[in-house]
Design a protein around this motif. Structure first.
Motif, PDB file in Angstrom:
ATOM      1  N   SER A 240      -4.994   7.790   3.619  1.00  0.00           N
ATOM      2  CA  SER A 240      -4.908   6.335   3.738  1.00  0.00           C
ATOM      3  C   SER A 240      -5.770   5.879   4.906  1.00  0.00           C
ATOM      4  O   SER A 240      -5.877   6.572   5.922  1.00  0.00           O
ATOM      5  CB  SER A 240      -3.445   5.917   3.987  1.00  0.00           C
ATOM      6  OG  SER A 240      -3.369   4.571   4.414  1.00  0.00           O
ATOM      7  N   ILE A 241      -6.390   4.701   4.753  1.00  0.00           N
ATOM      8  CA  ILE A 241      -7.067   4.053   5.880  1.00  0.00           C
ATOM      9  C   ILE A 241      -6.801   2.559   5.746  1.00  0.00           C
ATOM     10  O   ILE A 241      -7.149   1.938   4.745  1.00  0.00           O
ATOM     11  CB  ILE A 241      -8.574   4.385   5.934  1.00  0.00           C
ATOM     12  CG1 ILE A 241      -9.222   3.700   7.148  1.00  0.00           C
ATOM     13  CG2 ILE A 241      -9.287   4.055   4.635  1.00  0.00           C
ATOM     14  CD1 ILE A 241     -10.628   4.219   7.460  1.00  0.00           C
ATOM     15  N   ALA A 242      -6.126   2.001   6.732  1.00  0.00           N
ATOM     16  CA  ALA A 242      -5.707   0.596   6.682  1.00  0.00           C
ATOM     17  C   ALA A 242      -6.404  -0.187   7.796  1.00  0.00           C
ATOM     18  O   ALA A 242      -6.192   0.096   8.980  1.00  0.00           O
ATOM     19  CB  ALA A 242      -4.191   0.475   6.813  1.00  0.00           C
TER      20      ALA A 242
ATOM     21  N   ALA B 282       0.825  -1.204   0.000  1.00  0.00           N
ATOM     22  CA  ALA B 282       0.000   0.000   0.000  1.00  0.00           C
ATOM     23  C   ALA B 282       0.862   1.259   0.000  1.00  0.00           C
ATOM     24  O   ALA B 282       0.546   2.243  -0.689  1.00  0.00           O
ATOM     25  CB  ALA B 282      -0.935  -0.002   1.209  1.00  0.00           C
ATOM     26  N   THR B 283       1.937   1.229   0.756  1.00  0.00           N
ATOM     27  CA  THR B 283       2.839   2.385   0.799  1.00  0.00           C
ATOM     28  C   THR B 283       3.447   2.650  -0.559  1.00  0.00           C
ATOM     29  O   THR B 283       3.506   3.804  -1.023  1.00  0.00           O
ATOM     30  CB  THR B 283       3.953   2.150   1.835  1.00  0.00           C
ATOM     31  OG1 THR B 283       3.380   1.847   3.102  1.00  0.00           O
ATOM     32  CG2 THR B 283       4.840   3.372   1.969  1.00  0.00           C
ATOM     33  N   GLU B 284       3.902   1.600  -1.225  1.00  0.00           N
ATOM     34  CA  GLU B 284       4.480   1.759  -2.560  1.00  0.00           C
ATOM     35  C   GLU B 284       3.435   2.283  -3.543  1.00  0.00           C
ATOM     36  O   GLU B 284       3.716   3.144  -4.383  1.00  0.00           O
ATOM     37  CB  GLU B 284       5.041   0.424  -3.048  1.00  0.00           C
ATOM     38  CG  GLU B 284       6.199  -0.124  -2.229  1.00  0.00           C
ATOM     39  CD  GLU B 284       7.470   0.680  -2.385  1.00  0.00           C
ATOM     40  OE1 GLU B 284       7.585   1.412  -3.391  1.00  0.00           O
ATOM     41  OE2 GLU B 284       8.343   0.590  -1.499  1.00  0.00           O
ATOM     42  N   ALA B 285       2.207   1.754  -3.441  1.00  0.00           N
ATOM     43  CA  ALA B 285       1.152   2.157  -4.375  1.00  0.00           C
ATOM     44  C   ALA B 285       0.679   3.586  -4.140  1.00  0.00           C
ATOM     45  O   ALA B 285       0.068   4.191  -5.023  1.00  0.00           O
ATOM     46  CB  ALA B 285      -0.035   1.197  -4.249  1.00  0.00           C
TER      47      ALA B 285
ATOM     48  N   THR C  23      -1.801   2.181  15.875  1.00  0.00           N
ATOM     49  CA  THR C  23      -0.486   2.207  16.521  1.00  0.00           C
ATOM     50  C   THR C  23       0.632   2.667  15.599  1.00  0.00           C
ATOM     51  O   THR C  23       1.796   2.586  15.965  1.00  0.00           O
ATOM     52  CB  THR C  23      -0.156   0.827  17.109  1.00  0.00           C
ATOM     53  OG1 THR C  23      -0.212  -0.154  16.076  1.00  0.00           O
ATOM     54  CG2 THR C  23      -1.156   0.452  18.190  1.00  0.00           C
ATOM     55  N   GLY C  24       0.287   3.150  14.404  1.00  0.00           N
ATOM     56  CA  GLY C  24       1.259   3.905  13.619  1.00  0.00           C
ATOM     57  C   GLY C  24       2.053   3.171  12.558  1.00  0.00           C
ATOM     58  O   GLY C  24       3.017   3.738  12.032  1.00  0.00           O
ATOM     59  N   ASP C  25       1.679   1.947  12.196  1.00  0.00           N
ATOM     60  CA  ASP C  25       2.436   1.228  11.165  1.00  0.00           C
ATOM     61  C   ASP C  25       2.526   2.009   9.858  1.00  0.00           C
ATOM     62  O   ASP C  25       3.605   2.174   9.288  1.00  0.00           O
ATOM     63  CB  ASP C  25       1.782  -0.137  10.876  1.00  0.00           C
ATOM     64  CG  ASP C  25       2.301  -1.227  11.793  1.00  0.00           C
ATOM     65  OD1 ASP C  25       3.129  -0.930  12.656  1.00  0.00           O
ATOM     66  OD2 ASP C  25       1.864  -2.382  11.636  1.00  0.00           O
ATOM     67  N   MET C  26       1.379   2.481   9.370  1.00  0.00           N
ATOM     68  CA  MET C  26       1.369   3.205   8.101  1.00  0.00           C
ATOM     69  C   MET C  26       1.978   4.589   8.259  1.00  0.00           C
ATOM     70  O   MET C  26       2.729   5.064   7.391  1.00  0.00           O
ATOM     71  CB  MET C  26      -0.057   3.314   7.566  1.00  0.00           C
ATOM     72  CG  MET C  26      -0.681   1.991   7.148  1.00  0.00           C
ATOM     73  SD  MET C  26       0.205   1.153   5.807  1.00  0.00           S
ATOM     74  CE  MET C  26      -0.114   2.261   4.433  1.00  0.00           C
ATOM     75  N   ALA C  27       1.683   5.252   9.370  1.00  0.00           N
ATOM     76  CA  ALA C  27       2.222   6.597   9.599  1.00  0.00           C
ATOM     77  C   ALA C  27       3.747   6.588   9.593  1.00  0.00           C
ATOM     78  O   ALA C  27       4.388   7.498   9.040  1.00  0.00           O
ATOM     79  CB  ALA C  27       1.706   7.153  10.924  1.00  0.00           C
ATOM     80  N   ALA C  28       4.355   5.568  10.186  1.00  0.00           N
ATOM     81  CA  ALA C  28       5.817   5.476  10.205  1.00  0.00           C
ATOM     82  C   ALA C  28       6.367   5.345   8.788  1.00  0.00           C
ATOM     83  O   ALA C  28       7.374   5.979   8.433  1.00  0.00           O
ATOM     84  CB  ALA C  28       6.249   4.285  11.060  1.00  0.00           C
ATOM     85  N   ARG C  29       5.716   4.515   7.992  1.00  0.00           N
ATOM     86  CA  ARG C  29       6.174   4.341   6.602  1.00  0.00           C
ATOM     87  C   ARG C  29       6.055   5.645   5.816  1.00  0.00           C
ATOM     88  O   ARG C  29       6.958   6.022   5.070  1.00  0.00           O
ATOM     89  CB  ARG C  29       5.354   3.243   5.924  1.00  0.00           C
ATOM     90  CG  ARG C  29       5.684   1.835   6.404  1.00  0.00           C
ATOM     91  CD  ARG C  29       4.709   0.815   5.810  1.00  0.00           C
ATOM     92  NE  ARG C  29       5.172  -0.556   5.999  1.00  0.00           N
ATOM     93  CZ  ARG C  29       5.011  -1.250   7.104  1.00  0.00           C
ATOM     94  NH1 ARG C  29       4.380  -0.710   8.126  1.00  0.00           N
ATOM     95  NH2 ARG C  29       5.456  -2.495   7.190  1.00  0.00           N
TER      96      ARG C  29
END
Length: 253
Positions: free
Chosen positions: A140-142, A57-60, A76-82
């Motif tokens: 983004s919403i994961a 998702a981050t790459e896309a 807990t921030g997985d996507m935010a960190a990326r």
């Protein structure tokens, strides 16, 4: 004259039917209960594969240096960190979540990992985001959309705060597309997953809800249609792990 009874509209909380006004509180209770073990359970439940889904998702997303990114239901921030690594010091990531317990875990976790300066934390409801129109380059919403009470309102809210030319990324559990996978997936979801919840998180009920909420969420085609109805264009989806998870991407023009 007595007023006629007006029954409050109902919605689903897993397989239960509940008043619409009750769902936010029930979902909040689930995530308050599991916040402390959320990341560990993600690794156990997916055998670590959730990291690959999020990386895809981050790459896309096409996020670049200097972008302003909103991560809704960021937990807990997985996507935010990326995203923070990609936007750099000139950009900003806003991690928004309705649940204070998840926000606190995310803030502590990212601080411990050395993220500072370009991530902001906001307690907010996805259906009524407290940000200006046309504000973010990416939204983004994961693994959060299935938990909102009104998916259409959440999509409309995310569309509003997205800049023209920007895109929305929705990473969510979906419908398996490989023959025979459904039966295995159901057996895992309704037997192993609640057992893990009971043993690891000490909360079987919340993880049973999570399994049920996946089944109530719109499938790939239905969510694509909902995104188009919210105004997104060029909406497409990518099936991951045989459709167990799908990434939907749509643009605002």
């Amino acid at each position: 004259m007595p007023q006629p009874d007006r029954k409050e509209p109902a919605t689903h909380f897993g397989y239960r039917e509940v008043p619409e006004s009750a769902k936010d509180g029930l979902v909040s209770g689930v995530f308050h209960s599991v916040a402390g073990k959320y990341d560990l359970m993600n690794d156990l439940m997916s055998l670590g594969i959730h990291r690959l889904w999020k990386q895809f998702a981050t790459e896309a997303s096409g996020v670049r240096a200097g972008f302003r990114v909103l991560d809704v239901a960021g937990g807990t921030g997985d996507m935010a960190a990326r995203f923070a690594l990609r936007v750099g010091w000139r950009g900003q990531v806003v991690l928004a979540d309705i649940n204070r317990s998840m926000l606190e875990v995310g803030r502590t976790r990212l601080a411990d990992q050395g993220y500072a300066g370009n991530i902001a934390f906001v307690q907010a409801n996805a259906e009524n985001l407290p940000f200006p129109d046309d504000h973010f380059d990416r939204v983004s919403i994961a693994f959060g959309l299935r938990n909102v009470t009104h998916i259409d309102r959440a999509l409309a809210s995310m569309f509003r705060v997205l800049k023209p030319g920007g895109s929305l990324l929705v990473l969510e559990f979906s419908r398996p597309t490989i023959s025979g996978l459904n039966r295995l997936y159901d057996a895992y979801s309704f037997n192993i997953l609640p057992w893990l919840g009971r043993v690891i998180a000490k909360d079987e009920g919340s993880y049973r809800y999570l399994a049920e909420s996946i089944r109530k969420h719109p499938d790939q085609q239905a969510l694509q249609t909902m995104m188009e109805q919210a105004g997104f264009e060029r909406v497409e989806f990518f099936n991951l792990s045989g459709g167990i998870v799908a990434l939907h991407r749509g643009y605002k023009y």
